[in-house]
Enzyme design. Sequence first.
Site, PDB file in Angstrom:
ATOM      1  N   SER A 155       0.241  -8.457   6.567  1.00  0.00           N
ATOM      2  CA  SER A 155       1.677  -9.098   6.425  1.00  0.00           C
ATOM      3  C   SER A 155       2.501  -7.974   7.309  1.00  0.00           C
ATOM      4  CB  SER A 155       2.150  -8.886   4.968  1.00  0.00           C
ATOM      5  OG  SER A 155       3.579  -9.032   4.944  1.00  0.00           O
ATOM      6  N   TYR A 169       3.448  -3.738  -2.116  1.00  0.00           N
ATOM      7  CA  TYR A 169       2.721  -4.904  -1.583  1.00  0.00           C
ATOM      8  C   TYR A 169       2.759  -4.491  -0.032  1.00  0.00           C
ATOM      9  CZ  TYR A 169       2.223  -9.358   0.775  1.00  0.00           C
ATOM     10  OH  TYR A 169       1.795 -10.483   1.331  1.00  0.00           O
TER      11      TYR A 169
END
Length: 260
Positions: A155, A169
């Site tokens: 990501s 995350y």
Amino acid sequence: MTPSSALPVLLVTGGGRGIGAATARLAAQRGYAVAVNYAHNALAAEALVAEIRAQGGQAVALQADVADEAQVLRLFAAVDAQLGPLRGLVNNAGVVDVPARVDSMDAARLQRMFSTNVVGPFLCAREAVRRMGSQGVRNFGPGYGLGGAIVNVSSAASRLGSPGQYVDYAAAKGAIDTMTIGLAKEVAAEGIRVNAVRPGLIETDIHASGGLPDRVRDLSATVPLQRGGTALEVAQAIVWLLGPEASYTTGALVDVSGGR
């Protein structure tokens, strides 16, 4: 149906929705036999498999929680039995949580985050390397040990940090970046390429699962291209990295983030 031995076999974890589903669909169109892994949503995975088969492709839906080692072993054994020698892995399964600062995160949240987003991809990469690497023929039989490709779905958060929302995350995806670089160097001589894509703001339902269904719309002005991306745009990068067109690419972190 085309015999499994005639098609390269690809496993997509978390393949029932979002980027995973777009990848499975596109890969099937490009001639892969696709194992669509899912943890909970059997209906979505089975619907995708039915769609692929209706278009003349080959696919199976396989349930497993990648955070559980026993289930990962069962998943790869099912791929062996139902499709044949693995040639590609897309480590796509992942979770987010509700937005929170680090000083309000408990251990249960962190353990869930890292179990699914880091431990799971490591376990799946391990099983893929065992099949694709130089010992594959000896351990699994003909058709194994011929190399392959692994694509990890990271990501843009890994370099942005996601302050005030998902630092956990982002940190998990940072670990995936590092794993990608290290594993790529470790297995390159065995004919295995390992790369990662780093999606930015992409229109999928993962944002709703984290409590921010309008996140892409709200942040689109911060993207140089002034919009969120689509799951298909990420899938196109993943499938390119899997294929022969990317034969000299390994250890790469490919941003698909609209310039953000």
